[in-house]
Design an enzyme around this catalytic site. Structure first.
Site, PDB file in Angstrom:
ATOM      1  N   TYR A  87       1.137  13.883   0.896  1.00 46.94           N
ATOM      2  CA  TYR A  87       0.656  14.478   2.148  1.00 46.94           C
ATOM      3  C   TYR A  87       0.924  15.979   2.213  1.00 46.94           C
ATOM      4  CZ  TYR A  87       0.691   9.522   3.180  1.00 46.94           C
ATOM      5  OH  TYR A  87       0.489   8.175   3.105  1.00 46.94           O
ATOM      6  N   GLU A  97       0.827  -1.216   0.000  1.00 47.29           N
ATOM      7  CA  GLU A  97       0.000   0.000   0.000  1.00 47.29           C
ATOM      8  C   GLU A  97       0.860   1.264   0.000  1.00 47.29           C
ATOM      9  OE1 GLU A  97      -2.474  -0.406   3.508  1.00 47.29           O
ATOM     10  OE2 GLU A  97      -3.800  -1.815   2.477  1.00 47.29           O
ATOM     11  N   PRO A  98       1.776   1.415  -0.959  1.00 49.65           N
ATOM     12  CA  PRO A  98       2.655   2.591  -0.905  1.00 49.65           C
ATOM     13  C   PRO A  98       1.933   3.889  -1.251  1.00 49.65           C
ATOM     14  CG  PRO A  98       3.045   1.342  -2.928  1.00 49.65           C
ATOM     15  CD  PRO A  98       2.041   0.566  -2.124  1.00 49.65           C
ATOM     16  N   TYR A 125       4.640  18.022  11.985  1.00 48.45           N
ATOM     17  CA  TYR A 125       5.550  16.979  12.504  1.00 48.45           C
ATOM     18  C   TYR A 125       6.961  17.497  12.749  1.00 48.45           C
ATOM     19  CZ  TYR A 125       2.040  14.370   9.771  1.00 48.45           C
ATOM     20  OH  TYR A 125       0.889  13.898   9.204  1.00 48.45           O
ATOM     21  N   CYS A 166      -1.103  33.536   9.994  1.00 51.25           N
ATOM     22  CA  CYS A 166      -1.038  34.127  11.320  1.00 51.25           C
ATOM     23  C   CYS A 166      -0.857  33.061  12.409  1.00 51.25           C
ATOM     24  CB  CYS A 166      -2.330  34.921  11.530  1.00 51.25           C
ATOM     25  SG  CYS A 166      -2.193  36.049  12.891  1.00 51.25           S
ATOM     26  N   GLU A 167       0.252  32.352  12.353  1.00 53.32           N
ATOM     27  CA  GLU A 167       0.614  31.318  13.325  1.00 53.32           C
ATOM     28  C   GLU A 167       2.133  31.291  13.409  1.00 53.32           C
ATOM     29  OE1 GLU A 167      -1.323  28.995  14.982  1.00 53.32           O
ATOM     30  OE2 GLU A 167      -3.220  29.483  14.014  1.00 53.32           O
ATOM     31  N   ARG A 221       3.349  19.752   6.608  1.00 56.98           N
ATOM     32  CA  ARG A 221       4.178  18.738   7.272  1.00 56.98           C
ATOM     33  C   ARG A 221       5.233  19.329   8.220  1.00 56.98           C
ATOM     34  NH1 ARG A 221       7.154  15.539   5.089  1.00 56.98           N
ATOM     35  NH2 ARG A 221       6.641  13.734   6.350  1.00 56.98           N
TER      36      ARG A 221
HETATM   37  C1  LIG Z   1      -3.257   1.678   6.139  1.00 59.27           C
HETATM   38  C2  LIG Z   1      -2.295   2.509   5.378  1.00 59.27           C
HETATM   39  N1  LIG Z   1      -1.803   2.043   4.222  1.00 59.27           N
HETATM   40  C3  LIG Z   1      -0.936   2.758   3.497  1.00 59.27           C
HETATM   41  C4  LIG Z   1      -0.490   3.987   3.911  1.00 59.27           C
HETATM   42  C5  LIG Z   1       0.510   4.716   3.061  1.00 59.27           C
HETATM   43  O1  LIG Z   1       1.684   4.925   3.744  1.00 59.27           O
HETATM   44  P1  LIG Z   1       2.954   5.583   3.015  1.00 59.27           P
HETATM   45  O2  LIG Z   1       2.484   6.808   2.346  1.00 59.27           O
HETATM   46  O3  LIG Z   1       3.888   5.847   4.110  1.00 59.27           O
HETATM   47  O4  LIG Z   1       3.468   4.568   2.047  1.00 59.27           O
HETATM   48  C6  LIG Z   1      -0.950   4.507   5.112  1.00 59.27           C
HETATM   49  C7  LIG Z   1      -0.437   5.782   5.646  1.00 59.27           C
HETATM   50  O5  LIG Z   1       0.362   5.766   6.554  1.00 59.27           O
HETATM   51  C8  LIG Z   1      -1.886   3.763   5.855  1.00 59.27           C
HETATM   52  O6  LIG Z   1      -2.385   4.247   7.007  1.00 59.27           O
HETATM   53  N1  LIG Z   2       0.488  12.690   6.885  1.00 61.15           N
HETATM   54  C1  LIG Z   2       1.666  11.954   7.218  1.00 61.15           C
HETATM   55  C2  LIG Z   2       1.564  10.522   6.842  1.00 61.15           C
HETATM   56  C3  LIG Z   2       0.359   9.900   7.425  1.00 61.15           C
HETATM   57  C4  LIG Z   2       0.169   8.570   6.892  1.00 61.15           C
HETATM   58  C5  LIG Z   2      -1.214   8.099   7.092  1.00 61.15           C
HETATM   59  N2  LIG Z   2      -1.342   7.011   8.036  1.00 61.15           N
HETATM   60  C6  LIG Z   2       2.876  12.638   6.636  1.00 61.15           C
HETATM   61  O1  LIG Z   2       2.790  13.665   6.059  1.00 61.15           O
HETATM   62  O2  LIG Z   2       3.968  12.205   6.745  1.00 61.15           O
END
Ligand SMILES: Cc1ncc(COP(=O)(O)O)c(C=O)c1O
Ligand SMILES: N[C@@H](CCCC[NH3+])C(=O)O
Length: 482
Positions: free
Chosen positions: A438, A338-339, A381, A409-410, A377
């Site tokens: 993301y 699931e990339p 994070y 404004c943050e 991001r």
């Molecule tokens: C269940 C699931 N599958 C796949 C992904 C995709 O992850 P990434 O974008 O790190 O490959 C995520 C996000 O973290 C997820 O929550």
């Molecule tokens: N949103 C996060 C990743 C979350 C993945 C979803 N589970 C990021 O930018 O790195």
């Protein structure tokens, strides 16, 4: 726009080399050994690249954004400055379509010899044009909401190559998933009840996988870790028997076809995936021993990318797949991956304009038109994303250390902290790299900064718009007729 001979650049990295990484370049700061107090901003730390035995001796890393010797940034032969001069004067995302193809091909090559589905995680980037391209390249899709499912169907994805994840799936969305024949991951007791109810409403048996939380530490920022035992995602192994009994009790509604785990995101050590896969195939052995004929191991996504641009040796899709290949083959399983990030992050930059430069006390700031609204991001994070100017500065531009900040404004509105840059002039182009994942999908309209337009460079080098920028009128439309 001018095409040049600067198409794509390949760098060969030697794994034994020692890397000098400035301490302020770790993307997600509160983690592990790098939480050191710095006396000098320019202090650096020698890091010996640590390799798992599964990693190859050299790796090829593609860069679709390259800097020419005279200091211009290019994307697949297009000067980014030329693109800026041609399009609307506001922040925008610029992608390389060929790079998306290359990233998918890397996964496809890595998966040769395995029965597999590449389920692209739509949450990373939901641009419809990008989804259609990924679908044409053979990807399935991974969804976390009914709207993501609808969008995947709209983009033409084969629903039987889609997986519906999530810890709070609602009945209405599950009914659609059941009707369409999407794989559904069971996340909890109530989720199982809802899936059973959806199957009855749809009049269809649902192919389900159990999302098992294997309690493996992904060694990433806590906000993007999902596979440790206190996470809200998945079921714990102590409860496995309850779920197996519950599935058995619903033979008309549920067909258990596999087991799923997802450890987290930005993972940069393949051993972590291997540890989880070992646990998962053991669960699959246990499940099969109870008479379930399950065929799928889904190891989720999570592979990290080189946000630091240090040339560090990072695992590739091949390294990831090679580390689980024998386990998958030994159990005669189909592999689902699931990339998200590793397919799309490095294909894109957020392109901004410098509004001005200011100094307050000891701090210097480059203020740009982009912000945490377009790209959150770093604020969310403390993530590092590489920043550079798109055109050469004048030879007398002083090099200084800047926080690169937006107009929102943050005080959390920063794209980068303590970056060494030649002092830019107002109007100069400045990019935030690796913005394909993301970033746009997490963009907001805070302070009424409307979501930016998106463009990509096509295979023939031309630039096309792939999403319109939101406008003030779009905002007013929410109030029409009220
Ligand atoms: C269940 C699931 N599958 C796949 C992904 C995709 O992850 P990434 O974008 O790190 O490959 C995520 C996000 O973290 C997820 O929550
Ligand atoms: N949103 C996060 C990743 C979350 C993945 C979803 N589970 C990021 O930018 O790195």
């Amino acid at each position: 726009m001018a095409a040049t001979n600067l198409l794509c650049q390949t760098t060969t990295i030697h794994p034994t080399k020692s890397l000098k990484i400035p301490l302020n370049r770790f993307p997600i700061k509160p983690i592990l050994p790098f939480e050191l107090k710095l006396t000098s901003r320019l202090a650096s730390l020698s890091v010996k690249a640590v390799l798992s035995t599964a990693e190859p001796q050299t790796q090829k890393i593609w860069h679709c954004f390259t800097k020419s010797e005279d200091g211009y940034l290019y994307c697949e032969g297009n000067k980014v400055q030329d693109v800026m001069d041609t399009v609307e004067k506001r922040p925008f995302y610029l992608y390389s379509k060929p790079q998306i193809t290359r990233n998918v091909e890397a996964y496809k090559e890595a998966l040769e010899g395995l029965n597999s589905i590449i389920g692209y995680a739509i949450k990373a980037n939901n641009n419809l044009k990008i989804l259609e391209h990924l679908r044409k390249l053979g990807c399935g899709a991974v969804l976390v909401s009914g709207n993501e499912l609808k969008l995947a169907l709209h983009a033409g994805f084969d629903p039987t190559r889609c997986v519906f994840n999530g810890n709070g799936k609602i009945l209405e969305d599950l009914v659609l998933a059941a009707q369409e024949g999407v794989f559904v991951n069971i996340d909890s007791e109530f989720d199982l009840e809802n899936i059973v109810a959806a199957a009855r409403i749809a009049g269809k048996k649902v192919n389900v996988l159990l999302r098992i939380n294997p309690d493996v530490d992904p060694q990433v920022h806590p906000y993007v870790a999902t596979g440790n035992k206190n996470s809200k995602f998945g079921i714990r192994n102590e409860k496995l028997q309850w779920f197996l009994d519950a599935v058995k009790a619903h033979p008309q509604e549920l067909k258990l076809v596999g087991a799923h785990c997802h450890l987290g995101s930005t993972i940069t050590k393949v051993d972590i995936f291997r540890d989880a896969a070992v646990l998962m195939v053991n669960y699959i052995d246990e499940i099969r021993a109870q008479g379930f004929e399950i065929d799928y191991l889904n190891i989720g996504g999570g592979l990290g990318i080189d946000y630091y641009h240090t040339g560090a040796v990072l695992p590739t899709p091949r390294d990831l797949i090679d580390t689980v290949r024998e386990l998958v083959l030994s159990r005669n399983l189909n592999l689902i991956i699931e990339p998200g990030r590793s397919l799309i992050a490095n294909t894109c930059c957020l392109v901004n304009r410098v509004t001005g430069v200011k100094t307050n006390g000891t701090k210097n700031f480059v203020v740009i038109d982009g912000s945490m609204a377009e790209l959150i991001r770093p604020s969310l994070y403390g993530a590092y994303q590489h920043i550079e100017l798109v055109s050469p500065s004048s030879p007398d531009a002083e090099i200084s250390t800047f926080d690169v900040v937006g107009p929102v404004c943050e005080s959390a509105d920063f794209l980068g902290k303590d970056r060494e840059l030649p002092t830019p002039t107002s109007g100069a182009g400045l990019v935030v790299h690796d913005a394909g994942a993301y970033c746009m999908s997490m963009a907001s309209t805070y302070n009424l900064k409307m979501r930016p337009p998106e463009y990509w460079v096509e295979e023939d080098g031309s630039v096309s718009q792939i999403r319109l920028g939101e406008t003030f009128d779009d905002h007013l439309r929410f109030f029409e007729g009220l």
